[in-house]
Design an enzyme around this catalytic site. Structure first.
Site, PDB file in Angstrom:
ATOM      1  N   TYR A 135      23.550  22.820  51.680  1.00  0.00           N
ATOM      2  CA  TYR A 135      23.903  21.432  51.347  1.00  0.00           C
ATOM      3  C   TYR A 135      24.823  20.769  52.365  1.00  0.00           C
ATOM      4  O   TYR A 135      25.040  19.561  52.321  1.00  0.00           O
ATOM      5  CB  TYR A 135      24.545  21.377  49.945  1.00  0.00           C
ATOM      6  CG  TYR A 135      23.527  21.570  48.863  1.00  0.00           C
ATOM      7  CD1 TYR A 135      22.961  22.819  48.652  1.00  0.00           C
ATOM      8  CD2 TYR A 135      23.090  20.516  48.084  1.00  0.00           C
ATOM      9  CE1 TYR A 135      21.995  23.016  47.683  1.00  0.00           C
ATOM     10  CE2 TYR A 135      22.120  20.704  47.108  1.00  0.00           C
ATOM     11  CZ  TYR A 135      21.589  21.954  46.909  1.00  0.00           C
ATOM     12  OH  TYR A 135      20.630  22.143  45.960  1.00  0.00           O
ATOM     13  N   LYS A 192      20.195  36.709  47.633  1.00  0.00           N
ATOM     14  CA  LYS A 192      18.912  37.187  48.178  1.00  0.00           C
ATOM     15  C   LYS A 192      19.267  38.002  49.417  1.00  0.00           C
ATOM     16  O   LYS A 192      18.742  37.778  50.511  1.00  0.00           O
ATOM     17  CB  LYS A 192      18.017  35.971  48.486  1.00  0.00           C
ATOM     18  CG  LYS A 192      16.581  36.307  48.870  1.00  0.00           C
ATOM     19  CD  LYS A 192      15.774  36.919  47.760  1.00  0.00           C
ATOM     20  CE  LYS A 192      14.426  37.380  48.273  1.00  0.00           C
ATOM     21  NZ  LYS A 192      13.714  38.275  47.324  1.00  0.00           N
ATOM     22  N   ASP A 225      15.241  36.121  42.668  1.00  0.00           N
ATOM     23  CA  ASP A 225      13.880  36.120  42.111  1.00  0.00           C
ATOM     24  C   ASP A 225      13.833  36.931  40.813  1.00  0.00           C
ATOM     25  O   ASP A 225      13.264  36.494  39.804  1.00  0.00           O
ATOM     26  CB  ASP A 225      12.855  36.629  43.138  1.00  0.00           C
ATOM     27  CG  ASP A 225      13.326  37.862  43.899  1.00  0.00           C
ATOM     28  OD1 ASP A 225      14.527  38.188  43.852  1.00  0.00           O
ATOM     29  OD2 ASP A 225      12.490  38.511  44.549  1.00  0.00           O
ATOM     30  N   ASP A 249      21.690  25.539  42.052  1.00  0.00           N
ATOM     31  CA  ASP A 249      20.960  24.314  41.714  1.00  0.00           C
ATOM     32  C   ASP A 249      19.650  24.681  41.006  1.00  0.00           C
ATOM     33  O   ASP A 249      19.310  24.126  39.955  1.00  0.00           O
ATOM     34  CB  ASP A 249      20.672  23.541  43.008  1.00  0.00           C
ATOM     35  CG  ASP A 249      20.002  22.207  42.749  1.00  0.00           C
ATOM     36  OD1 ASP A 249      20.163  21.654  41.647  1.00  0.00           O
ATOM     37  OD2 ASP A 249      19.314  21.712  43.659  1.00  0.00           O
ATOM     38  N   ASP A 253      18.469  24.515  36.588  1.00  0.00           N
ATOM     39  CA  ASP A 253      17.375  23.733  35.987  1.00  0.00           C
ATOM     40  C   ASP A 253      16.559  24.636  35.067  1.00  0.00           C
ATOM     41  O   ASP A 253      16.156  24.244  33.971  1.00  0.00           O
ATOM     42  CB  ASP A 253      16.456  23.137  37.066  1.00  0.00           C
ATOM     43  CG  ASP A 253      16.799  21.672  37.366  1.00  0.00           C
ATOM     44  OD1 ASP A 253      17.998  21.331  37.317  1.00  0.00           O
ATOM     45  OD2 ASP A 253      15.874  20.883  37.642  1.00  0.00           O
TER      46      ASP A 253
END
Ligand code: ATP
Length: 356
Positions: A135, A192, A225, A249, A253
């Site tokens: 970001y 990750k 994941d 982020d 959701d």
């Protein structure tokens, strides 16, 4: 009686302009000792006079307010989204609001898309790093518009940034309880690091170090994941999740989906000891804006979170109890099973608090 807390209200664009007034009415109904001031930062103002953040805007917020209640930014008339970037990311970065705290709580089984899940089964918190990662928009494009074009998007991770967000997650456990009153006692780091070895390696090292200093809290790890799959298969297993800006982020959701959709999710952008900002997780949602159909409960729960942060816990508890009742009785907008409009759903919660 203590000094009144001062709250800056910035509704922003789209459904932000519909849900934030409902949250403000509900704060008034809770009789919280606060003073509010309204700001018109957003697309309309930008289109009128080209101003995104007025000069001295962030310094003024820090100086004159205890907290900020913000709606959402994004308007199809501002293609570049420059105002959203300068106001929202500007606030997070320049006011150094490094901890994005997103509680994930299911209020009623009927609004969860998963089978056989009770409200007590979904009660966790995602703590997202809010000032670094992709970001920061570091990087560049080379040979743009040619077949040889190269785009580089840097993922910025500083030792300071990683350490403070991981420490925040461990400290959060000590300060917060679950809905059933039990202590939060586990921190799971999501990364990750098997593919992104440089940044992931830093997160791994810092996490081990901070976990070692907090033996009373269980430290766990999942690749992002695997975490996405586990959130859907068995959300009971989560307590506090800490992760970077982009993974935070995305997974919030997904988490919002578990608690009834984007219209139900609240968040805080926090720097301990400084003026912090609170906003619903959803965006400006242009397709549903101006129709009195947006769910105001995410914004209302955000207001409760802000009041709790300011120490007004009685008022925050009253608001949460009224929202819970609204969801149980289906006195809500359509996205969570009711038939009310935005204003009517907000009014119901405000009235309920008045009766309490
Ligand atoms: P952003 O990138 O700014 O987060 P977005 O485009 O990803 O925004 P939102 O603006 O949050 O997403 O909304 C996506 C969709 O989710 C909306 O079009 C709408 O259908 C639904 N939605 C979001 N918020 C609400 C709400 N408060 N009430 C009902 N539906 C909502």
């Amino acid at each position: 009686m203590g000094q009144k807390k001062r709250i800056a209200i910035i509704p922003g664009d789209g459904i932000g302009k519909e849900v934030i007034p409902q949250a403000v009415n509900v704060i008034a109904a809770s009789r919280a000792e606060v003073e509010t001031a309204q700001f018109d930062w957003g697309a309309d103002r930008y289109l009128a006079d080209g101003v995104t953040v007025p000069p001295d805007g962030f310094a003024m917020l820090e100086r004159d307010f205890d907290a900020i209640l913000l709606g959402a930014f994004g308007d199809p008339r501002v293609r570049t989204n420059i105002h959203a970037k300068e106001i929202l990311l500007g606030m997070r970065f320049q006011m150094d609001l490094y901890a994005n705290v997103r509680p994930v709580r299911l209020l009623d089984a009927t609004i969860c898309p998963l089978k056989g899940i009770a409200p007590k089964d979904i009660d966790f918190v995602v703590i997202r790093e809010n000032t670094e990662g992709v970001y920061t928009d570091a990087g560049g494009v080379f040979k743009q518009g040619t077949p040889d074009e190269i785009a580089v998007q840097e993922d910025i991770n500083t030792r300071k940034g990683v350490e403070r967000i991981i420490r925040y997650a461990f400290e959060y456990c000590g300060r917060h309880t679950k809905g059933d009153g039990s202590r939060r006692s586990r921190v799971l780091m999501c990364d990750k690091s098997n593919a992104m070895t440089h940044a992931g390696g830093l997160w791994q090292r810092v996490f081990k170090e901070v976990a070692g200093e907090n033996p009373q809290i269980k430290a766990e790890h999942m690749y992002v994941d695997a975490l996405c799959m586990q959130m859907v298969r068995d959300p009971r297993q989560f307590d506090v999740i800490v992760t970077n800006n982009m993974f935070g982020d995305i997974i919030t959701d997904l988490a919002a989906g578990l608690q009834g959709g984007l219209g139900m999710a609240a968040s805080g952008n926090i720097h301990p000891g400084k003026t912090s900002m609170f906003e619903p997780v959803h965006g400006s949602a242009p397709p549903i804006a101006g129709k009195n159909i947006a769910n105001p409960l995410g914004a209302i729960l955000t207001a409760a979170m802000m009041l709790a942060h300011l120490g007004l816990t009685t008022e925050a508890d009253k608001i949460e109890a009224a929202v819970l009742e609204a969801v149980r009785q289906k006195k809500t907008t359509q996205d969570v099973g009711g038939s009310l409009g935005t204003r009517e759903a907000g009014d119901w919660v405000a009235k309920r608090i008045g009766q309490g």
